[in-house]
Scaffold this motif. Sequence first.
Motif, PDB file in Angstrom:
ATOM      1  N   CYS A  16      31.822 -19.768  60.439  1.00 25.05           N
ATOM      2  CA  CYS A  16      32.790 -20.868  60.498  1.00 25.05           C
ATOM      3  C   CYS A  16      32.291 -22.060  59.682  1.00 25.05           C
ATOM      4  CB  CYS A  16      33.047 -21.285  61.945  1.00 25.05           C
ATOM      5  SG  CYS A  16      34.076 -20.130  62.840  1.00 25.05           S
ATOM      6  N   LEU A  17      30.972 -22.319  59.775  1.00 28.99           N
ATOM      7  CA  LEU A  17      30.392 -23.435  59.011  1.00 28.99           C
ATOM      8  C   LEU A  17      30.598 -23.230  57.516  1.00 28.99           C
ATOM      9  CD1 LEU A  17      26.944 -24.178  60.699  1.00 28.99           C
ATOM     10  CD2 LEU A  17      28.909 -25.679  60.543  1.00 28.99           C
ATOM     11  N   LEU A  18      30.497 -21.975  57.086  1.00 28.08           N
ATOM     12  CA  LEU A  18      30.594 -21.683  55.661  1.00 28.08           C
ATOM     13  C   LEU A  18      32.032 -21.450  55.201  1.00 28.08           C
ATOM     14  CD1 LEU A  18      27.580 -19.321  55.487  1.00 28.08           C
ATOM     15  CD2 LEU A  18      27.927 -21.190  53.906  1.00 28.08           C
ATOM     16  N   GLY A  19      32.948 -21.422  56.160  1.00 30.84           N
ATOM     17  CA  GLY A  19      34.335 -21.147  55.783  1.00 30.84           C
ATOM     18  C   GLY A  19      34.582 -19.675  55.512  1.00 30.84           C
ATOM     19  N   LEU A  20      33.660 -18.810  55.923  1.00 29.94           N
ATOM     20  CA  LEU A  20      33.891 -17.372  55.774  1.00 29.94           C
ATOM     21  C   LEU A  20      34.828 -16.876  56.867  1.00 29.94           C
ATOM     22  CD1 LEU A  20      30.323 -16.047  54.934  1.00 29.94           C
ATOM     23  CD2 LEU A  20      32.274 -16.129  53.426  1.00 29.94           C
ATOM     24  N   ALA A  21      34.743 -17.539  58.020  1.00 29.65           N
ATOM     25  CA  ALA A  21      35.703 -17.269  59.088  1.00 29.65           C
ATOM     26  C   ALA A  21      36.410 -18.593  59.363  1.00 29.65           C
ATOM     27  CB  ALA A  21      34.997 -16.769  60.339  1.00 29.65           C
ATOM     28  N   ILE A  22      37.678 -18.506  59.669  1.00 31.76           N
ATOM     29  CA  ILE A  22      38.434 -19.733  59.892  1.00 31.76           C
ATOM     30  C   ILE A  22      38.663 -19.886  61.392  1.00 31.76           C
ATOM     31  CG2 ILE A  22      40.658 -20.888  59.506  1.00 31.76           C
ATOM     32  CD1 ILE A  22      39.487 -18.596  56.870  1.00 31.76           C
ATOM     33  N   PRO A  23      38.155 -20.997  61.995  1.00 29.80           N
ATOM     34  CA  PRO A  23      38.309 -21.170  63.439  1.00 29.80           C
ATOM     35  C   PRO A  23      39.778 -21.327  63.836  1.00 29.80           C
ATOM     36  CG  PRO A  23      37.146 -23.046  62.434  1.00 29.80           C
ATOM     37  CD  PRO A  23      37.375 -22.066  61.368  1.00 29.80           C
ATOM     38  N   ASP A  24      40.080 -20.850  65.057  1.00 25.52           N
ATOM     39  CA  ASP A  24      41.457 -20.957  65.536  1.00 25.52           C
ATOM     40  C   ASP A  24      41.795 -22.402  65.875  1.00 25.52           C
ATOM     41  OD1 ASP A  24      41.599 -18.222  65.333  1.00 25.52           O
ATOM     42  OD2 ASP A  24      40.957 -17.906  67.402  1.00 25.52           O
ATOM     43  N   SER A  25      40.802 -23.118  66.433  1.00 25.89           N
ATOM     44  CA  SER A  25      41.036 -24.532  66.724  1.00 25.89           C
ATOM     45  C   SER A  25      39.704 -25.262  66.635  1.00 25.89           C
ATOM     46  CB  SER A  25      41.650 -24.695  68.118  1.00 25.89           C
ATOM     47  OG  SER A  25      40.736 -24.252  69.085  1.00 25.89           O
ATOM     48  N   GLY A  26      39.763 -26.577  66.623  1.00 24.65           N
ATOM     49  CA  GLY A  26      38.547 -27.374  66.539  1.00 24.65           C
ATOM     50  C   GLY A  26      38.283 -27.842  65.120  1.00 24.65           C
ATOM     51  N   ILE A  27      37.332 -28.757  65.001  1.00 20.86           N
ATOM     52  CA  ILE A  27      37.047 -29.364  63.704  1.00 20.86           C
ATOM     53  C   ILE A  27      35.568 -29.206  63.374  1.00 20.86           C
ATOM     54  CG2 ILE A  27      37.188 -31.486  62.334  1.00 20.86           C
ATOM     55  CD1 ILE A  27      39.156 -32.550  64.425  1.00 20.86           C
ATOM     56  N   ILE A  28      35.267 -28.923  62.123  1.00 21.67           N
ATOM     57  CA  ILE A  28      33.891 -28.968  61.640  1.00 21.67           C
ATOM     58  C   ILE A  28      33.819 -30.041  60.573  1.00 21.67           C
ATOM     59  CG2 ILE A  28      32.056 -27.725  60.443  1.00 21.67           C
ATOM     60  CD1 ILE A  28      33.146 -25.166  61.654  1.00 21.67           C
ATOM     61  N   LYS A  29      32.902 -30.991  60.760  1.00 21.06           N
ATOM     62  CA  LYS A  29      32.763 -32.063  59.770  1.00 21.06           C
ATOM     63  C   LYS A  29      31.368 -32.045  59.193  1.00 21.06           C
ATOM     64  CE  LYS A  29      35.953 -35.333  61.900  1.00 21.06           C
ATOM     65  NZ  LYS A  29      35.931 -36.466  62.830  1.00 21.06           N
ATOM     66  N   ILE A  30      31.273 -32.282  57.904  1.00 21.70           N
ATOM     67  CA  ILE A  30      29.955 -32.483  57.292  1.00 21.70           C
ATOM     68  C   ILE A  30      29.959 -33.874  56.685  1.00 21.70           C
ATOM     69  CG2 ILE A  30      28.393 -31.748  55.446  1.00 21.70           C
ATOM     70  CD1 ILE A  30      28.992 -28.916  56.152  1.00 21.70           C
ATOM     71  N   ASP A  31      29.043 -34.716  57.155  1.00 22.75           N
ATOM     72  CA  ASP A  31      29.028 -36.124  56.776  1.00 22.75           C
ATOM     73  C   ASP A  31      30.388 -36.776  56.972  1.00 22.75           C
ATOM     74  OD1 ASP A  31      26.393 -36.175  56.241  1.00 22.75           O
ATOM     75  OD2 ASP A  31      26.599 -35.913  54.073  1.00 22.75           O
TER      76      ASP A  31
END
Lengths: 245, 304
Positions: A46-61
């Motif tokens: 999910c962090l790498l965008g290889l899998a797309i999460p169903d819900s929730g947010i990932i933020k970098i900086d």
Amino acid sequence: MITIENISKAFVKVKVLDQLTLELFRGQSVALIGPNGSGKTTLIKCLLGLAIPDSGIIKIDGDDVKGEWQYRSRIGYMPQIGRYPDNITVMQLLEMIKEIRKGTYDVLDEELLESFHVKSFGNKTMRTLSGGTRQKVSACLAFMFDPEILILDEPTAGLDPVSAEILKEKVKAEQRKGKLILITSHILSDLEDLSNEVAFINEGRLIFFKQVEDIKKETGSGNLSKAIARIMQEQNLITPIDNIL
Amino acid sequence: MFTPNTNSPHRIESFPALSLQGDEENITLRKTTSTRMSAKETKAGKKYLMLRLLKYVLLDILKNRMVIFYALFLFVISTGLFSISGDPTKGIASLLNVILLVTPLLSIIFATIYFYNSYEFIELLSSQPIQRKTILYSQYAGLTISLLLSLLTGLGIPLLIFAPTYESLILLLAACGLTMAFVSLALLSALLTRDKARGIGLSILLWFYFTILYDAFLLMIMFAFMDYPMETVTLVMVALNPIDLARVVVLMQLDISALMGYTGAMMQEILGKSQGVFAATFVMMLWIILPLTIAAGKFKRRDL
């Protein structure tokens, strides 16, 4: 640096990540542990965008990574099982990735290429390489572009003791440079040397996030493996212990 | 560009408070550099990235013997048909039937199998700073370019030798259009299912539908409504099948539409002229773009 907020992911009907929240900062070296199937690899994907999460947010900086791609130039990723095109040689592969990432990196870090003697098998095609040799290539690719974030999924699995030691030294050196390092492994003694924090996840949830020192203090044992085993017993997670120890 | 301030006097160890501070400093630093870079990156970098990727995809496909066999096969068939028939127009007419059968079948199956087989490559690229869209389009471009190269050598050269006419050019263009449309459909069916066997099955089914089933339906409808004026309906139905579209456009150039009755005469009226060819080209473009766009949308949401 990386903020993960309420990430959920299900494959067909199996829930792999369940409202997982985790915050990681620059300079941390985090061991991501948990029993088999607890969602470690999915979280990394999910962090790498290889899998797309169903819900929730990932933020970098602070920037949402959903649908973004340029942020990946700041991540070095070593997959659990490196899968590469069959007919490409090791050198061609390295050249290709260099060409693809052209303009997104400042310095090339080819230290691992030297220490693993990659040139000696550089003309072999990826198909003919053994599992351990593939791991070496994966490691070279992960460290080559001097990324700010290193994500290592089972880095020492399949490596011979000498190579594993070389890789561990490299991880420590990068750690001293103040990079964010995220490692999963089932070999807890490896993690003990490499990480300062432990993120324990089970059934897609974060059970705890603590400093290694604190864990040892709380459980009263000087050894991370035993400390984790004790915590798991307390949490009634006994079944997967065999996998971990 | 993207290196942390590693040389700062206070090296950030594992103290959350300290590292948080460092983080905030870095965010402001990074914001300015990253916006400046992304503008440059998106303009020049993306275009070249596509070309760089395309290079590797093409190198990989051209190593594949299938593409060479395909060119050889086309070459043998087309020279054979021209030598047998003697009359170039007859040669083109018989070649048309072979092309309409072979080109879509080979394009769709080759592209589907290739896409499934390059799964590792796609997975590797997806973990690099590349847009998913770029990955899929470079695969599409690599596949079509290599298949079109086979088509140009295997079909183009005999046509140039035996019948260097306008009709031949239309035949060649129709074959190119079909190749592009069926590679597009192949990527769509490869992205509709994860399973390789099912994906290939779906591709064969699609080919079967467009080659045989569709014409059967068309004939049934025409037969059932033969008492009504069917010209517009026929025209629309022809446009809904890329193979029929290619067939009709080429036939209309061959002046044998007189054999096809009133509907044929009307099609000749509409499609025989150059505007008709333009219109057919436009519809063929839709057959190329639409499946590819849907496939790109599917690929963007795909878990690898």
